[in-house]
Design an enzyme around this catalytic site. Structure first.
Site: not given
Length: 241
Positions: A96, A165
């Site tokens: 992430h 993302e």
């Protein structure tokens, strides 16, 4: 046919009591979920055991927000697959943008986490994405290619989820145009070389844009941050049309 995976990343939110209240409100809202999709939620580590007592539904699974590449050892603040599997965890988020940014996590470390997750029986959700500066310089494709090639080396694409993302869209309210996100997801699919790999989009996903996002040909799910913290909002996302 691959199922869409609608994942919520709670980050550093929700106590055990709040998790219990959330799930008691959320589960009735998804009881008629279409069978072409699955919901995955990544609670904080402290709430995983609370969550596990509610995860006996075919359509709802638990993810970890991170995972280490060893099963035990002197790795302060890390967590291992065998610790998570005890609590019915099936997925693990790795790579992430926040640990990449705050803890300087490298593609090599992300690869080690992803490979070990798979070898331990978990499905990694590997995040990739470019910064606003990289995008404005026209480097998005090059950055994504590097992250995919280095971060996913020696992984099995049949037991893998990739979350695109764009960093500039995470928690900012700015959403990548669905058609632009779809192009990046198509690039990722081409790089992986496996048509059935599940590719998610993440970055300011909300009830008012989920239908358009999920209409894209190369997007097979979403990784949701803030909107997953509200059971009504997240149930609307899960029940996209």
């Amino acid at each position: 046919m691959r199922k869409s995976v609608i994942a919520g990343n709670w980050k550093m939110h929700m106590t055990c009591a709040e998790t219990k209240n959330y799930l008691e409100e959320f589960i009735p809202l998804i009881k008629d979920l279409p069978n072409d999709r699955k919901i995955v939620i990544a609670p904080p580590f402290t709430a995983i055991s609370t969550f596990s007592s509610y995860s006996n539904f075919d359509y709802l699974d638990i993810a970890s927000q991170n995972i280490h590449w060893e099963d035990q050892g002197a790795f302060t603040a890390e967590i291992s697959p065998k610790m998570l599997i005890e609590h019915n965890v099936k997925y693990a988020i790795v790579g992430h943008s926040e640990p990449r940014k705050y803890f300087s996590e490298s593609d090599e470390q992300i690869n080690k986490r992803a490979v070990f997750a798979q070898s331990s029986g978990l499905t990694p959700i590997v995040c990739v994405g470019e910064t606003l500066e990289q995008r404005e310089r026209g480097e998005a494709n090059r950055v994504i290619t590097r992250q995919v090639e280095q971060g996913l080396e020696n992984t099995d694409p049949s037991n893998l989820i990739i979350a695109y993302e764009p960093i500039w869209a995470i928690g900012t309210g700015k959403t990548c145009e669905a058609s632009d996100a779809n192009k990046i997801c198509a690039l990722i699919r081409e790089l992986i070389g496996f048509d059935d790999v599940i590719i998610q989009y993440g970055g300011s996903v909300k009830p008012n844009n989920i239908d358009e996002i999920m209409s894209m040909s190369d997007i097979n799910g979403v990784l949701v941050g803030g909107s997953s913290l509200d059971p009504i909002s997240f149930s609307r996302i899960a029940n996209y049309e």
